[in-house]
Each structure stands twice: as C-alpha cells, then as structure tokens.
Design a protein around this motif. Structure first.
Motif, PDB file in Angstrom:
ATOM      1  N   GLU A 430       0.808  -1.123  -0.013  1.00 48.99           N
ATOM      2  CA  GLU A 430       0.040   0.188  -0.174  1.00 48.99           C
ATOM      3  C   GLU A 430       0.934   1.258   0.114  1.00 48.99           C
ATOM      4  O   GLU A 430       0.695   2.303  -0.733  1.00 48.99           O
ATOM      5  N   GLY A 431       1.920   1.345   0.831  1.00 48.73           N
ATOM      6  CA  GLY A 431       2.759   2.319   0.913  1.00 48.73           C
ATOM      7  C   GLY A 431       3.446   2.621  -0.453  1.00 48.73           C
ATOM      8  O   GLY A 431       3.699   3.700  -0.911  1.00 48.73           O
ATOM      9  N   ALA A 432       4.001   1.712  -1.095  1.00 52.14           N
ATOM     10  CA  ALA A 432       4.415   1.649  -2.312  1.00 52.14           C
ATOM     11  C   ALA A 432       3.805   2.229  -3.460  1.00 52.14           C
ATOM     12  O   ALA A 432       4.095   3.091  -4.301  1.00 52.14           O
ATOM     13  N   VAL A 433       2.282   1.650  -3.674  1.00 47.68           N
ATOM     14  CA  VAL A 433       1.571   2.409  -4.425  1.00 47.68           C
ATOM     15  C   VAL A 433       1.203   3.740  -4.218  1.00 47.68           C
ATOM     16  O   VAL A 433       1.025   4.657  -5.211  1.00 47.68           O
ATOM     17  N   ARG A 434       1.042   4.061  -2.889  1.00 45.95           N
ATOM     18  CA  ARG A 434       0.682   5.448  -2.505  1.00 45.95           C
ATOM     19  C   ARG A 434       1.911   6.545  -3.077  1.00 45.95           C
ATOM     20  O   ARG A 434       1.641   7.489  -3.549  1.00 45.95           O
ATOM     21  N   SER A 435       2.903   6.006  -3.062  1.00 47.77           N
ATOM     22  CA  SER A 435       4.269   6.615  -3.177  1.00 47.77           C
ATOM     23  C   SER A 435       4.300   6.915  -4.750  1.00 47.77           C
ATOM     24  O   SER A 435       4.621   8.179  -5.186  1.00 47.77           O
ATOM     25  N   GLY A 436       3.854   6.043  -5.576  1.00 51.72           N
ATOM     26  CA  GLY A 436       3.867   6.212  -7.019  1.00 51.72           C
ATOM     27  C   GLY A 436       2.952   7.048  -7.419  1.00 51.72           C
ATOM     28  O   GLY A 436       3.143   7.933  -8.462  1.00 51.72           O
ATOM     29  N   LEU A 437       1.636   7.089  -6.827  1.00 52.28           N
ATOM     30  CA  LEU A 437       0.607   8.111  -7.013  1.00 52.28           C
ATOM     31  C   LEU A 437       1.039   9.406  -6.777  1.00 52.28           C
ATOM     32  O   LEU A 437       0.813  10.482  -7.630  1.00 52.28           O
ATOM     33  N   GLN A 438       1.739   9.481  -5.449  1.00 47.29           N
ATOM     34  CA  GLN A 438       2.079  11.084  -5.368  1.00 47.29           C
ATOM     35  C   GLN A 438       2.986  11.365  -6.332  1.00 47.29           C
ATOM     36  O   GLN A 438       3.163  12.662  -6.810  1.00 47.29           O
ATOM     37  N   ALA A 439       4.219  10.692  -6.328  1.00 50.71           N
ATOM     38  CA  ALA A 439       5.277  11.051  -7.526  1.00 50.71           C
ATOM     39  C   ALA A 439       4.454  11.515  -8.816  1.00 50.71           C
ATOM     40  O   ALA A 439       4.911  12.574  -9.297  1.00 50.71           O
ATOM     41  N   ALA A 440       3.547  10.667  -9.485  1.00 44.19           N
ATOM     42  CA  ALA A 440       2.973  11.181 -10.311  1.00 44.19           C
ATOM     43  C   ALA A 440       2.124  12.236 -10.315  1.00 44.19           C
ATOM     44  O   ALA A 440       2.225  12.939 -11.550  1.00 44.19           O
ATOM     45  N   ARG A 441       1.517  12.682  -9.416  1.00 46.14           N
ATOM     46  CA  ARG A 441       0.826  13.999  -9.186  1.00 46.14           C
ATOM     47  C   ARG A 441       2.045  15.072  -9.302  1.00 46.14           C
ATOM     48  O   ARG A 441       1.532  16.200 -10.231  1.00 46.14           O
ATOM     49  N   LEU A 442       2.801  15.085  -8.603  1.00 43.21           N
ATOM     50  CA  LEU A 442       3.908  16.205  -8.743  1.00 43.21           C
ATOM     51  C   LEU A 442       4.568  16.118 -10.103  1.00 43.21           C
ATOM     52  O   LEU A 442       4.787  17.311 -10.642  1.00 43.21           O
ATOM     53  N   ALA A 443       4.643  14.939 -10.839  1.00 48.52           N
ATOM     54  CA  ALA A 443       5.451  15.147 -12.073  1.00 48.52           C
ATOM     55  C   ALA A 443       4.266  15.939 -13.047  1.00 48.52           C
ATOM     56  O   ALA A 443       4.776  16.508 -13.855  1.00 48.52           O
ATOM     57  N   ARG A 444       3.130  15.459 -12.906  1.00 48.72           N
ATOM     58  CA  ARG A 444       2.100  15.981 -13.715  1.00 48.72           C
ATOM     59  C   ARG A 444       1.925  17.525 -13.582  1.00 48.72           C
ATOM     60  O   ARG A 444       1.987  18.370 -14.565  1.00 48.72           O
ATOM     61  N   ARG A 445       2.022  17.831 -12.178  1.00 48.83           N
ATOM     62  CA  ARG A 445       2.018  19.545 -11.991  1.00 48.83           C
ATOM     63  C   ARG A 445       3.053  19.945 -12.679  1.00 48.83           C
ATOM     64  O   ARG A 445       3.230  21.193 -13.295  1.00 48.83           O
ATOM     65  N   HIS A 446       4.346  19.276 -12.535  1.00 50.11           N
ATOM     66  CA  HIS A 446       5.563  20.043 -12.994  1.00 50.11           C
ATOM     67  C   HIS A 446       5.212  20.151 -14.695  1.00 50.11           C
ATOM     68  O   HIS A 446       5.595  21.230 -15.395  1.00 50.11           O
ATOM     69  N   LEU A 447       4.857  19.206 -15.286  1.00 51.69           N
ATOM     70  CA  LEU A 447       4.817  19.213 -16.695  1.00 51.69           C
ATOM     71  C   LEU A 447       3.712  19.919 -17.110  1.00 51.69           C
ATOM     72  O   LEU A 447       3.998  20.778 -18.170  1.00 51.69           O
ATOM     73  N   GLU A 448       2.775  20.227 -16.465  1.00 45.84           N
ATOM     74  CA  GLU A 448       1.740  21.406 -16.906  1.00 45.84           C
ATOM     75  C   GLU A 448       2.424  22.576 -16.751  1.00 45.84           C
ATOM     76  O   GLU A 448       2.060  23.546 -17.612  1.00 45.84           O
ATOM     77  N   ARG A 449       3.162  22.858 -15.618  1.00 46.18           N
ATOM     78  CA  ARG A 449       3.606  24.189 -15.655  1.00 46.18           C
ATOM     79  C   ARG A 449       4.670  24.385 -16.665  1.00 46.18           C
ATOM     80  O   ARG A 449       4.757  25.471 -17.387  1.00 46.18           O
ATOM     81  N   GLU A 450       5.414  23.467 -16.925  1.00 50.27           N
ATOM     82  CA  GLU A 450       6.459  23.863 -18.000  1.00 50.27           C
ATOM     83  C   GLU A 450       5.644  23.817 -19.379  1.00 50.27           C
ATOM     84  O   GLU A 450       6.043  24.651 -20.302  1.00 50.27           O
ATOM     85  N   ARG A 451       4.781  23.224 -19.719  1.00 51.13           N
ATOM     86  CA  ARG A 451       3.937  23.258 -20.905  1.00 51.13           C
ATOM     87  C   ARG A 451       3.192  24.763 -20.886  1.00 51.13           C
ATOM     88  O   ARG A 451       3.187  25.325 -21.957  1.00 51.13           O
ATOM     89  N   ALA A 452       2.858  25.323 -19.808  1.00 54.90           N
ATOM     90  CA  ALA A 452       2.084  26.832 -19.759  1.00 54.90           C
ATOM     91  C   ALA A 452       3.221  27.882 -19.880  1.00 54.90           C
ATOM     92  O   ALA A 452       2.659  28.825 -20.304  1.00 54.90           O
ATOM     93  N   ARG A 453       4.447  27.455 -19.994  1.00 51.53           N
ATOM     94  CA  ARG A 453       5.463  28.594 -20.339  1.00 51.53           C
ATOM     95  C   ARG A 453       5.450  29.173 -21.605  1.00 51.53           C
ATOM     96  O   ARG A 453       5.230  28.345 -22.529  1.00 51.53           O
TER      97      ARG A 453
END
Length: 453
Positions: A430-453
């Motif tokens: 459960e901890g492993a899956v939660r960590s993957g979801l959190q990392a993916a959320r942060l990566a998406r936010r980063h990508l969306e910010r980069e795309r908006a530049r």
C-alpha cells in the motif's frame, strides 16, 4: 486526458526508474493522464519485490504478500490492472491462531461498528488469560487514542509502550506481535511506535471492515508484473526491461538519465528504486539528505515452501504463536498444484534465519509444521525450498520516520517514489502504491507548468 497524447513528439517521455509497485503505479498514472512515459527496469521482469518463478511444475512466489480492505490505493491499482477478480478478500476479518501444543485461538470481527467490532474477539481470545484479555481491550482503546503523526511517537518503541500500558509478555507474543511483526517486519521491542499505531488504528481499530484480509489467487508475477506490462504498453507507454539506469543528471529542460552509458533526455524523472539505489542515482544537489537514507537499513523476510503429497490442513491461512512458524498460507491453487498441498510459511523479522542453510531450516520447520498440523505427520514431503528477501523492507525503528524523504527533490522535474519514502504508511505494498501516485501527481503538475510557459 489532461496531458498531451502519448504520440506527441514535442514532449520527451517521463522516465520512471524502477519497475516495482511504486514505479508501475507512477508509470501507469502518467500514461493514463496522457503523458508519454518510459519505464526502466534493470531486471528482465516487472514487479520488484513481488514476483514469481517456476520450480518443477510449480509456480512459486518469492514471498507471501497480503493486503487489507483498508489498502485502498493498492486495491485501486488491482482494479486498473484487471486484478480484482484474481484475489480473495475476506467478507469478515477472521484469523485462526495455532500453537504447537494444540491450543487454538480465533480472532473474528463482530457485526459491530468500529472500533467495537474486535472487542468481543479480544474478550474471548482463548490464548490469553481472562486478566490479559481485559488488559488487551484497555490497551487497544489506549492505542486508538494515539496520533501516528505525532513526532514523539517516531522516537518511541512499540514494546516499551505496550509494557507501560499493561500488556504483559504473554499478551505481546500471543496477540500484539501477530500483527505488528507481520506489518512492520521487525520485533515489537524494536519497532517504532508511530507506524505501529498507524497500523493498529487504521486496520484493526478503525472501520469495522478495514482489516479484512486479501490474498492473491494467482501468482504475483501474473497479478502485478505481467498485467502492468500489458497495461502500460496498451496506454502507449514504453517498458524497457534489462535496462539499468546508472545516473540522473541535470539537463537544460529538466533532469536526464544515463542508461548503458548513453544519456537520455526526459521531461521529468521518477526514481522508484530501493533507498540504497536511489541514493546512488540521485545527485546530492537534488537531495542533500541522500546519505542519511542509509540509516533506514534493511530487515529480511524468509519463506519456507513445503509441498506435501496430500492435504494437511483446510485452513486458507493461519497465524501461529510459540513457534518459529509465524504464518502459514495454502498456496496450492495459485501455485498450480493439482495433487497434494503446497504451503508457504512466512517468517518476518527474519534476521536470525536469513543465513541459515536450507538443510537446517528443514530440520526445524518440518517438525514444527507437524506439531501445528497433525495431518502433516502422515504426509510425505515432496519438496522443500527457501526464498530469502534480505532487504524486504527498511528497518522501521525509532527515528526512522525522520529519515524518510518526501516525493519532491530540490530539482524541478525529479521525484522520488518507493515504500521507503514518507507515505504515511509503513513499508508495505500500500505504501509503495501511494508513493507512486504522489510522484505521478507532482510530475504532472511540473509538466503542466512547463507546458504553460
């Protein structure tokens, strides 16, 4: 979809390093959101610490893995992998407890709301004296009053807290260790109180159905690795097996990775490896505390696999007290055995057993199984083998919580995942899956910010 289509040539893929449950989850979440992703795994298979292998017509798992109904993130991953129908989840928490001397106990939740659902089971638990049963009820209620997020709990030991709250040694062995050792993979005297409180509060003292136990009904290699490979590629992602990532480097538009001596650009990088590998991959500039991750250490798990020529128990699984055997699981159907019975003995906190030769393990565990399961005395052992996970989890001792990093690093676009990171859960699936979801959320936010530049 929120991101660009996977076929877009304008966005380099996100590189996910590590094909265990954390990496699988991150890659799948990014691919589902429409971002191009490439998953790199050094081994020739996905699944990480949950995998299977063939042995003489039998399909064996490297270790016994279970989940609980409260493991919502892991169950969500199973849904996305098409695995919900390939596991068995109890309708009601029910554990038979065996002893070598013939004593039997049972812990079964009542049809009451939490946290009262287990109080009748504690009050009637025959492996404890009436006085210890009453103390156990009081201890459970006191444990429920703890806040697992309180920093002071990370500095305290579960064993000391139990002793201070009236739980005598007999009760600790016959009750508390059944779940604490299995969940934290460390003796209760050494276990940090914070994660222990989290386990007991969430699983056993929370919602009435939270602790219902789920077990795979197919090999782990099918349930996780094979299904993940199909799911990620079906969504347009790429999976590169036997591809070892050597380093993470800075780049003009974000971090990049080195694979087999070649530098590969990426729009973002998720490092989803065990903490020792992560410390070697991630630059100190991105994670100044990386050298401290070594302090998390490692705790082993050993599994004893026994194939009998006939059935020796009708129980799907059982807990054990007063024996080197801790838990017994019937893996006959999932292992593909058509005659006889295939049992797995799971031993957590196995520091004592990790280097013991198989011949010695056989001399210890076969007589123990005969004491626990009388029908085994008349059965013939067709095969016995041992699987050893030396670094099954990190050592969840007092102070370890402060060493667990979050998913973000100091480098934009570089993120961490793994059950060893600060997930709010112990080192579990459960901890492993939660960590993957959190990392993916942060990566998406980063990508969306980069795309908006």
């Amino acid at each position: 979809m929120n991101g660009p289509m996977n076929g877009s040539a304008s966005v380099p893929p996100v590189a996910v390093v590590g094909g265990g449950l954390a990496g699988i989850t991150a890659a799948l979440a990014l691919a589902e959101a429409g971002w191009p992703v490439t998953l790199y795994e050094a081994r020739p298979r996905l699944g990480g610490a949950t995998h299977s292998f063939a042995r003489g017509g039998l399909t064996a798992d490297n270790g016994q893995h279970v989940f609980l109904r409260c493991c919502t993130a892991y169950r969500g991953l199973l849904d996305r992998l098409g695995g919900t129908g390939r596991v068995r989840l109890q309708e009601r928490f029910d554990v038979r407890v065996l002893t070598p001397h013939g004593g039997r106990g049972r812990l079964r939740r009542a049809a009451l709301p939490g946290p009262f659902h287990l109080l009748p089971a504690l009050a009637g638990y025959r492996l404890l004296s009436p006085a210890d049963r009453l103390r156990a009820v009081r201890g459970a209620l006191a444990l429920r009053g703890l806040d697992p997020a309180e920093p002071a709990l990370d500095q305290a030991a579960l064993g000391g807290w139990l002793a201070e709250n009236g739980q005598r040694e007999a009760a600790r062995h016959a009750l508390w260790d059944l779940f604490a050792v299995a969940a934290l993979n460390i003796p209760s005297d050494e276990a940090a109180l914070g994660p222990a409180a989290m386990v007991f509060r969430t699983a056993l003292l929370g919602r009435a159905d939270a602790a219902d136990i789920g077990v795979p009904s197919v090999p782990l290699g099918e349930l996780h690795g094979g299904a993940a490979l199909s799911a990620i590629t079906r969504l347009g992602g790429e999976v590169r097996l036997a591809a070892k990532v050597d380093r993470v480097l800075p780049g003009l538009s974000g971090p990049s990775i080195v694979v087999g001596g070649a530098r590969v650009g990426a729009s973002a990088v998720v490092v989803a490896t065990p903490h020792g590998q992560a410390a070697r991959l991630v630059p100190a500039e991105a994670a100044p505390d990386r050298d401290a991750w070594a302090g998390l250490g490692a705790s082993p798990i050993v599994n004893v696999h026994v194939v009998y020529d006939r059935p020796v128990t009708r129980l799907p699984f059982a807990a054990v007290v007063g024996s080197p055997v801790q838990w017994i699981f019937d893996r006959t159907a999932s292992g593909g055995l058509t005659r006889g019975q295939y049992l797995t003995v799971s031993v957590s906190a196995a520091r004592h057993w990790i280097d013991v030769p198989t011949a010695v393990m056989r001399e210890v565990f076969l007589p123990e199984l005969e004491r626990l399961l009388p029908a085994a005395r008349a059965a013939r052992v067709l095969d016995l083998f041992i699987t050893r996970e030396r670094r099954a989890t990190f050592r969840q001792v007092p102070g370890s919580g402060g060493l667990r990093p979050g998913a973000a690093t100091r480098w934009p676009g570089l993120f961490l995942a793994g059950a060893w990171t600060d997930t709010g859960w112990p080192d579990t699936m459960e901890g492993a899956v939660r960590s993957g979801l959190q990392a993916a959320r942060l990566a998406r936010r980063h990508l969306e910010r980069e795309r908006a530049r």
